[in-house]
Design an enzyme around this catalytic site. Sequence first.
Site, mmCIF file in Angstrom:
data_model
loop_
_atom_site.group_PDB
_atom_site.id
_atom_site.type_symbol
_atom_site.label_atom_id
_atom_site.label_comp_id
_atom_site.label_asym_id
_atom_site.label_seq_id
_atom_site.Cartn_x
_atom_site.Cartn_y
_atom_site.Cartn_z
ATOM 1 N N ASP A 22 2.409 -6.544 4.183
ATOM 2 C CA ASP A 22 1.459 -5.754 3.396
ATOM 3 C C ASP A 22 0.026 -5.941 3.894
ATOM 4 O O ASP A 22 -0.322 -6.992 4.428
ATOM 5 C CB ASP A 22 1.576 -6.163 1.917
ATOM 6 N N ASN A 70 7.321 4.349 -1.305
ATOM 7 C CA ASN A 70 6.330 4.752 -0.299
ATOM 8 C C ASN A 70 6.366 6.254 0.018
ATOM 9 O O ASN A 70 5.421 6.789 0.598
ATOM 10 C CB ASN A 70 6.499 3.947 1.002
#
Length: 249
Positions: A22, A70
Amino acid sequence: MNSVKNFIIPEKLPRHIAIIMDGNGRWAKTKGKPRVFGHKNGVVSVRAVTEAAAELGIEYLTLYAFSTENWSRPSFEVNALMALLVDTIYSEMETLNKNHIRLKAIGDLSGLPDSTRKALLDGIEKTKGNSRMTLVLALNYSSRWEIVEATRKIAEKVEKGDLAVNEIDASVFAQHLTTSMIPDPELLIRTSGEYRMSNYLLWQAAYAELYFTEVLWPDFRKEDFYEAVLAYQQRERRFGKTSEQLVTP
Ligand code: IPE
Ligand code: IPE
Ligand code: MG
């Protein structure tokens, strides 16, 4: 060189390390660049960590590359990520084979664009003979999707009379997850200073040691990986017991 690696105890390595990669977007922002620039640079970290894990003797490395959630990002970014996956799989194939690394994937692969799925299946096929380490990409993956799918498969078996309700236990359940051939991760790393699971390996990480670092994924290198493994080795894994019970007589 004075590497953290020298302090790692080879006998106490986790078999499986899972990573939530991330911080690509924020990394790019600090450089005044578009988010996709961060994703491209994240590939350098993937290479470094894959190599570090294989060199250490880790058996399974699972990388969260794209979550089911996502898809709700801007389509430009989603398309760029899918294209980057294709490029990366093809460009890294030789290195994977050279290092005897087998590629695998978990997630709903049927929901991926054809070109991405094709590259992935190609990569899996061309590396299937390798046995030093398994690199698992979590793609279009989410734990809740996976748990619901497993429940469906089990219910179908019960409906057909192939499985009795009282035969369903944790081990039977785990056999119906996409990770059925993979041991549970002992260590889960998340970069970029976020402290959440984001729908990743919720069942499998039940007893994983969690390691969070502020380092943004495109900056994450071998030394950062060693730091995480060392931190893992310094934890006491009690599995519900008391500390005293762990001391071998
Ligand atoms: C991780 O970086 C990569 C993916 C989720 C594909 P992000 O893109 O989430 O970067 P941040 O969290 O916005 O900085
Ligand atoms: C988790 O990162 C998914 C991947 C690393 C592929 P996100 O950046 O999507 O997670 P949230 O949205 O911050 O929880
Ligand atoms: Mg993020």
